[in-house]
Design a protein around this motif. Structure first.
Motif, PDB file in Angstrom:
ATOM      1  N   PHE A 146     -54.661  -0.308  14.599  1.00 25.37           N
ATOM      2  CA  PHE A 146     -55.473  -1.016  13.615  1.00 25.37           C
ATOM      3  C   PHE A 146     -56.946  -0.850  13.971  1.00 25.37           C
ATOM      4  O   PHE A 146     -57.364  -1.247  15.062  1.00 25.37           O
TER       5      PHE A 146
ATOM      6  N   THR B  25     -59.196  -0.432   8.983  1.00 26.69           N
ATOM      7  CA  THR B  25     -59.993  -1.606   8.624  1.00 26.69           C
ATOM      8  C   THR B  25     -61.365  -1.459   9.255  1.00 26.69           C
ATOM      9  O   THR B  25     -61.502  -0.932  10.359  1.00 26.69           O
TER      10      THR B  25
ATOM     11  N   ARG C 275     -60.033 -12.308   8.726  1.00 28.90           N
ATOM     12  CA  ARG C 275     -58.684 -12.088   8.180  1.00 28.90           C
ATOM     13  C   ARG C 275     -58.348 -10.614   7.991  1.00 28.90           C
ATOM     14  O   ARG C 275     -57.181 -10.244   7.938  1.00 28.90           O
ATOM     15  N   LYS C 276     -59.370  -9.787   7.894  1.00 23.32           N
ATOM     16  CA  LYS C 276     -59.132  -8.344   7.725  1.00 23.32           C
ATOM     17  C   LYS C 276     -59.486  -7.570   9.008  1.00 23.32           C
ATOM     18  O   LYS C 276     -59.601  -6.344   8.979  1.00 23.32           O
TER      19      LYS C 276
ATOM     20  N   SER D 127     -59.212  -5.903  12.791  1.00 19.30           N
ATOM     21  CA  SER D 127     -58.174  -5.104  13.455  1.00 19.30           C
ATOM     22  C   SER D 127     -57.250  -6.012  14.261  1.00 19.30           C
ATOM     23  O   SER D 127     -56.026  -5.808  14.297  1.00 19.30           O
TER      24      SER D 127
ATOM     25  N   ARG E 285     -56.548  -9.274  13.771  1.00 15.66           N
ATOM     26  CA  ARG E 285     -55.692 -10.101  12.913  1.00 15.66           C
ATOM     27  C   ARG E 285     -54.607  -9.277  12.227  1.00 15.66           C
ATOM     28  O   ARG E 285     -53.436  -9.684  12.152  1.00 15.66           O
ATOM     29  N   LEU E 286     -54.966  -8.097  11.750  1.00 16.54           N
ATOM     30  CA  LEU E 286     -53.971  -7.261  11.069  1.00 16.54           C
ATOM     31  C   LEU E 286     -52.871  -6.820  12.035  1.00 16.54           C
ATOM     32  O   LEU E 286     -51.698  -6.726  11.662  1.00 16.54           O
TER      33      LEU E 286
ATOM     34  N   ASP F  22     -50.638  -9.776  12.373  1.00 18.24           N
ATOM     35  CA  ASP F  22     -49.856  -9.927  11.136  1.00 18.24           C
ATOM     36  C   ASP F  22     -48.686  -8.947  11.074  1.00 18.24           C
ATOM     37  O   ASP F  22     -47.639  -9.260  10.501  1.00 18.24           O
TER      38      ASP F  22
END
Lengths: 352, 352
Positions: free
Chosen positions: A42, A67, A85-86, A88, A90-91, A94
């Protein structure tokens, strides 16, 4: 229990001082030791693509999720949680929550990683607060210690939960079926320490965990390897961890000065060099890299922000070990086993 | 300020694992470095007389005060306080209280020594609780740290008083006129740590002590020598001290194993031996022996119970330094200087 098949690791490619290069090269090193793994990177595709493309084998098992957003090293956890929220980081977390990856590894901002992992993965039933845990080299081998800094203030119930988690971690990853575990204190006598420690010890004496609870240990027992699991609050654990690191660095610096202090000493060093190299390897902090966030409903490993590819590869190795050994299932079972005791009104009262 | 003339040291001759022999031989060693000292030995005359009589110079400056009673190493402080009124430890402390000696040194039970010293000597005006302080070897020289275990739970006001005392101790004994001092925390950012640390930092920022308050330092800053004085509560300080000791022992054991691991390494050791000997001397815990009970109306030094004559001599040296440098007067003055601030209702409130 060992989980077979391919594992997928979600890597925050932008976290750490030497990202993304240390992350990509770390994954490449880890792949040699753990061939049955795939990676989701990410981060910024423009930075990542050329790095990954250089490594043929790695390229074959890697995907990049692009991202632009990155959590800064000094960002407040609450801000990162709201506005990242976007990112690296957090993704990557997720991806574990959504079942696309078996574990996440990041070398980024510890506070932000913990806040995001707690929010996205949630804690396991029976855990009030997750803890940070890692291995320490000792005279006897390795010791698990927690909490290393997630919770500055802890009550007796927190400490008991840490003991349950550390015990399970030690059994799963070090493969010690009946670990010894203890609370860190300023003396080993039963009456030592404040009320919280007394209460936690009273609960642990009555909790039938595998292995044996040996009461209290002191700071020097960590390096002695007196017990397999040392349990403490995040303030004390963090100070102890950093004091140990500082002392090791001091000793190693003194040793280097010693070898440089005379011609004979320098010659002595040359002769002893192969052996000294082994020593350096043994105490190399990169070999102990990879702190685990215990108590989450998913596997999250924090790599030291300043480490290099070798260090990052070790952190990936810790994540692989946890996933392979079915650590989360073991932990869920252990927590269920003590749920009755921990929901007992007396224990609740002791925790206030 | 340096106090001239002869000094009299009261020695608890029965305290420590190797008493009374290590105490007598330690005094003899200390006498060489500090010729203007006299000794009062408290303990069993039958054991002491033959030991002292063997050392001509020491005999000339020594008196024995006979007592049969000895505080046991594992005796509870409260019990020792009640039933040890005729013990070698207590009589040695009383000699300081009664003006017969300039300082007391004991290698006995730490808790009992603190309880007795507090009771007999009382605390200085402006000090709520005395603290245990000692020197740590660092990359830059030496750092003073306190509290090392007298007070397991501390409020902001206690920590501020420790800072005042440590600051004065550092100026008097290390001769640093403008020491840097900081609170031990889990991060150096202003917002880190619990309420007590935040409050203590707020008070210290407004207290005009000599030198400068630099806020928070972390565990690895101790060995780095980032500041001259590290202030912490007795729980954290004790864990940090013992963790550092444990890590140093581990490192030294690994090093020995390294030199024994091959013929070449052994040969290398032989060549480097003189330099290694200097290193060993530099990190020798005996050279840092002698923890000071700060905040008492009298000088009391605790020697490590397991040390030998050389270690005990160092503890005597610390007591001599404190007495020679007029430490108690300097401390009284410093405490008076901050009395206004510390009696301020806001500071009182912060301490709750």
């Amino acid at each position: 229990m060992v989980v077979g098949g391919r594992l997928t690791l979600a890597l925050d490619a932008m976290g750490g001082d030497h990202a993304p290069s240390a992350v990509v090269r770390g994954a490449n090193l880890a792949l040699r030791r753990h061939p049955d793994t795939e990676f989701l990177f990410f981060g910024r595709e423009g930075d990542l693509r050329p790095l990954i493309d250089r490594m043929r084998k790695l390229r074959g098992v890697s995907q990049i999720v692009h991202t632009e957003s990155v959590v800064a090293a000094d960002e407040k956890p609450s801000v990162a949680l709201r506005s990242g929220r976007k990112s690296s980081m957090r993704l990557a977390i997720d991806a574990v929550r959504d079942g696309q990856a078996n574990a996440v590894v990041s070398g980024g901002n510890t506070g932000a990683l913990m806040a995001m992992a707690k929010f996205a993965l949630r804690t396991l039933p029976g855990v009030d607060r997750p803890a940070i845990s890692s291995f320490f080299p000792t005279l006897r081998g390795e010791t698990v210690m927690l909490d290393l800094g997630a919770n500055v203030v802890c009550d007796a119930r927190n400490l008991v939960q840490f003991a349950v988690m550390g015990n399970c971690f030690c059994r799963s990853v070090l493969g010690i079926p009946d670990p010894t575990y203890a609370l860190l204190n300023v003396g080993s006598e039963d009456m030592k320490g404040g009320e919280t420690l007394q209460e936690a010890a009273a609960i642990l004496r009555n909790l039938a965990l595998p292995g044996s609870f040996v009461g209290f240990v002191e700071g020097d027992d960590i390096a002695k390897g007196t017990v397999d699991v040392v349990v403490t609050d995040g303030f004390t654990g963090n100070v102890a961890l950093k004091t140990a690191e500082g002392t090791a660095t001091l000793y190693s610096e003194f040793l280097q000065r010693t070898f440089r202090s005379s011609l004979l000493a320098g010659l002595g060093y040359l002769l002893a060099r192969p052996a000294m190299h082994k020593l350096r390897k043994r105490v190399d902090p990169r070999r102990y890299n990879g702190a685990v966030f215990l108590g989450l409903n998913g596997i999250a490993v924090k790599s030291h922000g300043g480490t290099d590819a070798l260090g990052f590869a070790h952190a990936i190795g810790v994540a692989v070990d946890l996933a392979r050994h079915g650590f989360l299932d073991a932990m869920r079972k252990d927590l269920e086993g003590v749920a009755d005791v921990l929901s007992n009104p007396q224990v609740q009262a002791a925790a206030v």
